[in-house]
Design a protein around this motif. Structure first.
Motif, PDB file in Angstrom:
ATOM      1  N   SER A  64      36.863  32.272  44.985  1.00 36.56           N
ATOM      2  CA  SER A  64      35.873  33.202  45.539  1.00 36.56           C
ATOM      3  C   SER A  64      36.092  33.289  47.037  1.00 36.56           C
ATOM      4  N   GLY A  65      35.392  34.214  47.665  1.00 35.00           N
ATOM      5  CA  GLY A  65      35.486  34.390  49.104  1.00 35.00           C
ATOM      6  C   GLY A  65      34.730  35.630  49.517  1.00 35.00           C
ATOM      7  N   ASP A  66      34.876  36.012  50.786  1.00 33.20           N
ATOM      8  CA  ASP A  66      34.210  37.225  51.250  1.00 33.20           C
ATOM      9  C   ASP A  66      34.859  38.449  50.590  1.00 33.20           C
ATOM     10  N   ALA A  67      34.265  39.613  50.778  1.00 34.33           N
ATOM     11  CA  ALA A  67      34.734  40.826  50.086  1.00 34.33           C
ATOM     12  C   ALA A  67      36.201  41.135  50.398  1.00 34.33           C
ATOM     13  N   ALA A  68      36.617  40.983  51.653  1.00 36.06           N
ATOM     14  CA  ALA A  68      38.004  41.271  52.023  1.00 36.06           C
ATOM     15  C   ALA A  68      38.962  40.289  51.355  1.00 36.06           C
ATOM     16  N   THR A  69      38.577  39.025  51.273  1.00 31.45           N
ATOM     17  CA  THR A  69      39.406  38.016  50.614  1.00 31.45           C
ATOM     18  C   THR A  69      39.537  38.319  49.132  1.00 31.45           C
ATOM     19  N   VAL A  70      38.436  38.670  48.490  1.00 32.83           N
ATOM     20  CA  VAL A  70      38.483  39.017  47.066  1.00 32.83           C
ATOM     21  C   VAL A  70      39.376  40.240  46.852  1.00 32.83           C
ATOM     22  N   GLY A  71      39.400  41.160  47.808  1.00 29.76           N
ATOM     23  CA  GLY A  71      40.311  42.301  47.729  1.00 29.76           C
ATOM     24  C   GLY A  71      41.756  41.852  47.628  1.00 29.76           C
ATOM     25  N   VAL A  72      42.136  40.856  48.415  1.00 29.31           N
ATOM     26  CA  VAL A  72      43.498  40.311  48.343  1.00 29.31           C
ATOM     27  C   VAL A  72      43.712  39.620  46.994  1.00 29.31           C
ATOM     28  N   LEU A  73      42.746  38.820  46.571  1.00 30.25           N
ATOM     29  CA  LEU A  73      42.883  38.070  45.319  1.00 30.25           C
ATOM     30  C   LEU A  73      43.029  38.991  44.115  1.00 30.25           C
ATOM     31  N   ARG A  74      42.522  40.209  44.212  1.00 35.56           N
ATOM     32  CA  ARG A  74      42.614  41.177  43.114  1.00 35.56           C
ATOM     33  C   ARG A  74      43.767  42.172  43.279  1.00 35.56           C
ATOM     34  N   ASP A  75      44.558  42.049  44.335  1.00 36.80           N
ATOM     35  CA  ASP A  75      45.687  42.954  44.570  1.00 36.80           C
ATOM     36  C   ASP A  75      46.747  42.720  43.493  1.00 36.80           C
ATOM     37  N   GLN A  76      46.968  43.719  42.649  1.00 37.49           N
ATOM     38  CA  GLN A  76      47.898  43.589  41.522  1.00 37.49           C
ATOM     39  C   GLN A  76      49.336  43.297  41.962  1.00 37.49           C
ATOM     40  N   ARG A  77      49.672  43.605  43.195  1.00 36.72           N
ATOM     41  CA  ARG A  77      51.021  43.297  43.693  1.00 36.72           C
ATOM     42  C   ARG A  77      51.232  41.796  43.837  1.00 36.72           C
ATOM     43  N   LEU A  78      50.149  41.024  43.833  1.00 35.10           N
ATOM     44  CA  LEU A  78      50.239  39.569  43.949  1.00 35.10           C
ATOM     45  C   LEU A  78      50.045  38.856  42.610  1.00 35.10           C
ATOM     46  N   LYS A  79      49.865  39.614  41.549  1.00 36.47           N
ATOM     47  CA  LYS A  79      49.632  39.019  40.236  1.00 36.47           C
ATOM     48  C   LYS A  79      50.763  38.051  39.889  1.00 36.47           C
ATOM     49  N   ASP A  80      50.383  36.868  39.454  1.00 31.11           N
ATOM     50  CA  ASP A  80      51.290  35.795  39.053  1.00 31.11           C
ATOM     51  C   ASP A  80      52.128  35.234  40.196  1.00 31.11           C
ATOM     52  N   ALA A  81      51.791  35.579  41.433  1.00 32.23           N
ATOM     53  CA  ALA A  81      52.520  35.033  42.586  1.00 32.23           C
ATOM     54  C   ALA A  81      52.235  33.545  42.732  1.00 32.23           C
ATOM     55  N   ASP A  82      53.186  32.817  43.312  1.00 29.64           N
ATOM     56  CA  ASP A  82      52.961  31.446  43.747  1.00 29.64           C
ATOM     57  C   ASP A  82      52.078  31.588  44.983  1.00 29.64           C
ATOM     58  N   PHE A  83      50.805  31.229  44.856  1.00 25.07           N
ATOM     59  CA  PHE A  83      49.781  31.596  45.832  1.00 25.07           C
ATOM     60  C   PHE A  83      49.066  30.356  46.347  1.00 25.07           C
ATOM     61  N   GLU A  84      48.661  30.406  47.598  1.00 23.78           N
ATOM     62  CA  GLU A  84      47.920  29.304  48.213  1.00 23.78           C
ATOM     63  C   GLU A  84      46.753  29.872  49.008  1.00 23.78           C
ATOM     64  N   ALA A  85      45.606  29.235  48.882  1.00 24.16           N
ATOM     65  CA  ALA A  85      44.427  29.624  49.654  1.00 24.16           C
ATOM     66  C   ALA A  85      43.879  28.395  50.368  1.00 24.16           C
ATOM     67  N   MET A  86      43.486  28.583  51.616  1.00 20.11           N
ATOM     68  CA  MET A  86      42.838  27.528  52.398  1.00 20.11           C
ATOM     69  C   MET A  86      41.330  27.736  52.289  1.00 20.11           C
ATOM     70  N   GLY A  87      40.594  26.651  52.218  1.00 19.97           N
ATOM     71  CA  GLY A  87      39.146  26.731  52.113  1.00 19.97           C
ATOM     72  C   GLY A  87      38.575  25.399  51.687  1.00 19.97           C
ATOM     73  N   HIS A  88      37.625  25.446  50.746  1.00 14.24           N
ATOM     74  CA  HIS A  88      37.024  24.205  50.262  1.00 14.24           C
ATOM     75  C   HIS A  88      36.541  24.370  48.819  1.00 14.24           C
ATOM     76  N   PHE A  89      36.484  23.251  48.124  1.00 15.04           N
ATOM     77  CA  PHE A  89      35.972  23.240  46.754  1.00 15.04           C
ATOM     78  C   PHE A  89      34.455  23.281  46.791  1.00 15.04           C
ATOM     79  N   THR A  90      33.876  24.112  45.915  1.00 10.48           N
ATOM     80  CA  THR A  90      32.424  24.165  45.773  1.00 10.48           C
ATOM     81  C   THR A  90      31.992  23.519  44.466  1.00 10.48           C
ATOM     82  N   GLY A  91      32.949  23.099  43.687  1.00  9.56           N
ATOM     83  CA  GLY A  91      32.741  22.418  42.417  1.00  9.56           C
ATOM     84  C   GLY A  91      34.092  21.949  41.914  1.00  9.56           C
TER      85      GLY A  91
END
Length: 138
Positions: free
Chosen positions: A46-73
Motif C-alpha cells: 500500500s501507499g499514497d495514491a501516486a505510489t499505488v499508481g506505480v504499483l499498478r503500472d502494467q509495464r512493471l507487472k512481474d518485475a523484480d521490484f523493491e519498495a522502501m517503507g515499513h511493515f504494518t502487519g
C-alpha cells in the motif's frame, strides 16, 4: 510555577522502522498490489495514491521490484510516500529507480500518467539512483 518536561528520544516501533521488501510484483485485477518474495510469501503493498499508481503500472507487472517503507502487519507493507523516491525495479542485476519520462518535453515524473505539458503518455524510464538526488529534505 515552573513546569519541567522530559525530552525523550523518539523511537519507532518495530512495525514502523524503515526497511524494504523485494520480490516479483503482483498486479492481479481486484486485489491489492503485492510482492511475491523468494521464500514464497505474498506481501500486500500500500501507499499514497501516486505510489499505488506505480504499483499498478502494467509495464512493471512481474518485475523484480523493491519498495522502501515499513511493515504494518506480518504480510502488509506500506511504501514510503512518492516524494521519498522509494520504488525500484531490478534490471540486469542493478537496482534502478522507477521514473517516467516525456521525450518531447523533457519532463520527468515519479508516477505514471500523461505529461503535464503535452498530455502524451509518459514512458517508463528506469534510472540509476546515482543520477538522482534521493534526499527528500533537499
Amino acid at each position: 510555577m515552573l513546569l519541567a518536561t522530559a525530552v525523550l528520544p523518539f523511537r519507532m516501533t518495530a512495525a514502523e522502522e524503515r526497511t524494504s521488501v523485494r520480490g516479483r510484483l503482483r498486479q492481479a485485477d481486484g486485489t491489492k498490489p503485492g510482492i511475491f518474495t523468494k521464500d514464497g510469501k505474498v506481501i500486500d503493498l500500500s501507499g499514497d495514491a501516486a505510489t499505488v499508481g506505480v504499483l499498478r503500472d502494467q509495464r512493471l507487472k512481474d518485475a523484480d521490484f523493491e519498495a522502501m517503507g515499513h511493515f504494518t502487519g506480518p504480510t502488509q507493507f506500506e511504501a514510503d510516500p512518492i516524494y521519498k523516491k522509494a520504488l525500484f525495479a531490478w534490471s540486469g542485476g542493478k537496482r534502478m529507480m522507477v521514473t517516467y519520462w516525456c521525450e518531447i518535453c523533457s519532463i520527468r515524473a515519479w508516477t505514471p500518467g500523461n505529461c503535464q505539458c503535452c498530455q502524451r503518455p509518459m514512458k517508463l524510464d528506469l534510472r540509476d539512483p546515482a543520477l538522482e538526488d534521493t534526499d527528500p529534505t533537499n
